[in-house]
Design a protein around this motif. Structure first.
Motif, PDB file in Angstrom:
ATOM      1  N   PRO A  54       7.662 -19.314 -70.586  1.00 46.77           N
ATOM      2  CA  PRO A  54       9.004 -18.846 -70.958  1.00 46.77           C
ATOM      3  C   PRO A  54       9.091 -18.340 -72.389  1.00 46.77           C
ATOM      4  CG  PRO A  54       8.938 -21.244 -70.817  1.00 46.77           C
ATOM      5  CD  PRO A  54       7.640 -20.740 -70.254  1.00 46.77           C
ATOM      6  N   ALA A  55       8.190 -18.802 -73.260  1.00 52.68           N
ATOM      7  CA  ALA A  55       8.238 -18.382 -74.664  1.00 52.68           C
ATOM      8  C   ALA A  55       7.693 -16.977 -74.854  1.00 52.68           C
ATOM      9  CB  ALA A  55       7.461 -19.369 -75.527  1.00 52.68           C
ATOM     10  N   THR A  60       0.665 -17.634 -67.022  1.00 60.79           N
ATOM     11  CA  THR A  60      -0.042 -18.794 -67.555  1.00 60.79           C
ATOM     12  C   THR A  60      -1.417 -18.981 -66.935  1.00 60.79           C
ATOM     13  OG1 THR A  60       1.081 -20.166 -65.906  1.00 60.79           O
ATOM     14  CG2 THR A  60       2.091 -20.008 -68.096  1.00 60.79           C
ATOM     15  N   GLY A  61      -1.742 -18.240 -65.922  1.00 58.11           N
ATOM     16  CA  GLY A  61      -3.046 -18.381 -65.277  1.00 58.11           C
ATOM     17  C   GLY A  61      -2.926 -18.129 -63.791  1.00 58.11           C
ATOM     18  N   ARG A  62      -4.062 -18.094 -63.112  1.00 57.18           N
ATOM     19  CA  ARG A  62      -4.071 -17.837 -61.676  1.00 57.18           C
ATOM     20  C   ARG A  62      -4.386 -19.104 -60.904  1.00 57.18           C
ATOM     21  NH1 ARG A  62      -4.698 -12.171 -60.311  1.00 57.18           N
ATOM     22  NH2 ARG A  62      -5.243 -10.940 -62.134  1.00 57.18           N
ATOM     23  N   ASN A  63      -3.887 -19.144 -59.658  1.00 58.76           N
ATOM     24  CA  ASN A  63      -4.287 -20.212 -58.751  1.00 58.76           C
ATOM     25  C   ASN A  63      -5.740 -20.016 -58.345  1.00 58.76           C
ATOM     26  OD1 ASN A  63      -1.660 -21.335 -58.658  1.00 58.76           O
ATOM     27  ND2 ASN A  63      -1.047 -19.893 -57.063  1.00 58.76           N
ATOM     28  N   ALA A 291       7.821 -22.568 -60.574  1.00 57.86           N
ATOM     29  CA  ALA A 291       8.231 -21.920 -61.818  1.00 57.86           C
ATOM     30  C   ALA A 291       9.027 -20.649 -61.578  1.00 57.86           C
ATOM     31  CB  ALA A 291       6.994 -21.601 -62.665  1.00 57.86           C
ATOM     32  N   TRP A 292       9.093 -20.217 -60.308  1.00 58.54           N
ATOM     33  CA  TRP A 292       9.766 -18.959 -60.006  1.00 58.54           C
ATOM     34  C   TRP A 292      11.049 -19.208 -59.235  1.00 58.54           C
ATOM     35  CZ3 TRP A 292       7.748 -14.285 -61.585  1.00 58.54           C
ATOM     36  CH2 TRP A 292       6.458 -14.348 -62.104  1.00 58.54           C
ATOM     37  N   ARG A 293      11.997 -18.325 -59.401  1.00 67.09           N
ATOM     38  CA  ARG A 293      13.209 -18.363 -58.598  1.00 67.09           C
ATOM     39  C   ARG A 293      12.874 -17.814 -57.212  1.00 67.09           C
ATOM     40  NH1 ARG A 293      17.707 -15.533 -62.138  1.00 67.09           N
ATOM     41  NH2 ARG A 293      19.002 -16.259 -60.432  1.00 67.09           N
ATOM     42  N   PRO A 294      13.782 -17.963 -56.224  1.00 68.74           N
ATOM     43  CA  PRO A 294      13.449 -17.556 -54.853  1.00 68.74           C
ATOM     44  C   PRO A 294      12.890 -16.152 -54.719  1.00 68.74           C
ATOM     45  CG  PRO A 294      15.460 -18.823 -54.854  1.00 68.74           C
ATOM     46  CD  PRO A 294      15.064 -18.628 -56.300  1.00 68.74           C
TER      47      PRO A 294
END
Length: 314
Positions: A54-55, A60-63, A291-294
């Motif tokens: 968010p900053a 932030t990276g991959r699964n 971390a994501w909205r729908p």
């Protein structure tokens, strides 16, 4: 388009030929329960980002497992001299209520845009004027309204944009930022006053993002144009960032038949390679990031994919 693909040089304004057509597929890992119109949508498996910082707004990276993605939106652009900017932009949205047996035939047009309506200032909009260099499909507009959501408008003050795009922009405004260097802020500054009502911090400055910039001319004066191609701009800079981050001996062999192994890749390399070969069986589609909205859009540019450093046919 580069004379030396291992060392592309962007020294002049780019201008694509008349009739050039580009398109982009946008997929989401949202489920049919979250977005009902996705029912029966074309799918693909992909290793996606786990979330966003968010900053910084950066991934932030991959699964290290594959997620099931569903088609949501299709964007396109056509080089056409009849447009005041030399391009026509448009989008489709998938509509699962359509009965066509081929799911790719269930997309419906959202609209077309051939200009930024540069005279539509904030004062004009509040006086009742609306964008005049576009067409919005009423069927798609009603479909978006039925879905609800928090997006206050398609694009800025009603300008054309797709359902997953930034409402403080428009298709043309966003793509007009394609240049080698210069202004890097993709959207102007706006505030909420009162909450839910958006207005510009400085409308005269904001309207710089909604000019009709002719094809082949840059957004920033004296910069170098990418002719509305964000893919060109992003790919060029990411390639050079990747190349400059290599060790010296690696850089010397870019574009040759030699490949260096051992480079750390996100996730499991074995799993990723198996996915490419369509032999992956161990992934878990139930693993989802919160971390994501729908409505999550994973539009990953080709320049971010991990490929062997090997010339075609080598």
């Amino acid at each position: 388009m580069w004379k030396d693909t291992s060392n592309p040089k962007w020294g002049r304004d780019i201008s694509f030929p008349k009739g050039t057509c580009v398109f982009k597929l946008l997929f989401t890992d949202a489920t049919e329960d979250e977005i009902p119109i996705l029912k029966g949508a074309p799918t693909m498996d992909a290793v996606i980002f786990t979330g966003v910082n968010p900053a910084t707004g950066k991934p932030t990276g991959r699964n290290d497992f594959a997620s099931k993605l569903r088609l949501l939106q299709v964007d396109f652009a056509v080089k056409d001299h009849r447009s005041p900017i030399g391009w026509i932009f448009g989008s489709f949205v998938y509509d699962g209520s359509k009965k066509h047996p081929n799911p790719w035939q269930r997309i419906i047009p959202i609209g077309l845009m051939w200009g930024n309506s540069p005279n539509l200032t904030q004062a004009a909009y509040e006086a009742g004027e609306r964008p005049y260099e576009q067409w919005m499909n009423p069927e798609a507009t009603n479909l978006m309204k039925k879905l609800g959501g928090s997006k206050p408008m398609p694009g800025w003050n009603g300008r054309f944009n797709g359902p997953v795009d930034n409402f403080i922009s428009s298709c043309i405004s966003c793509h007009s930022m394609a240049q080698k260097a210069g202004e890097t802020k993709m959207t102007p500054d706006v505030i909420q006053s009162p909450p839910g009502h958006y207005c510009p911090v400085d409308d005269k400055k904001l309207m710089q993002w909604f000019r009709n910039i002719p094809a082949g001319e840059p957004f920033t004066k004296d910069a170098t144009s990418g002719d509305y191609s964000l893919q060109l701009m992003i790919g060029y800079h990411r390639f050079h960032h990747w190349k400059n981050s290599r060790l010296l001996y690696e850089r010397l062999f870019v574009g040759t038949k030699f490949i260096f192994t051992g480079e750390k890749m996100p996730g499991s390399l074995e799993k990723r390679e198996a996915l490419r070969e369509s032999q992956f069986t161990g992934h878990n589609h139930s693993k989802r990031t919160s971390a994501w909205r729908p409505l999550r859009n994973y539009n990953i540019p080709l320049s971010e994919t991990y490929i062997d450093r090997k010339p075609l046919g080598g």
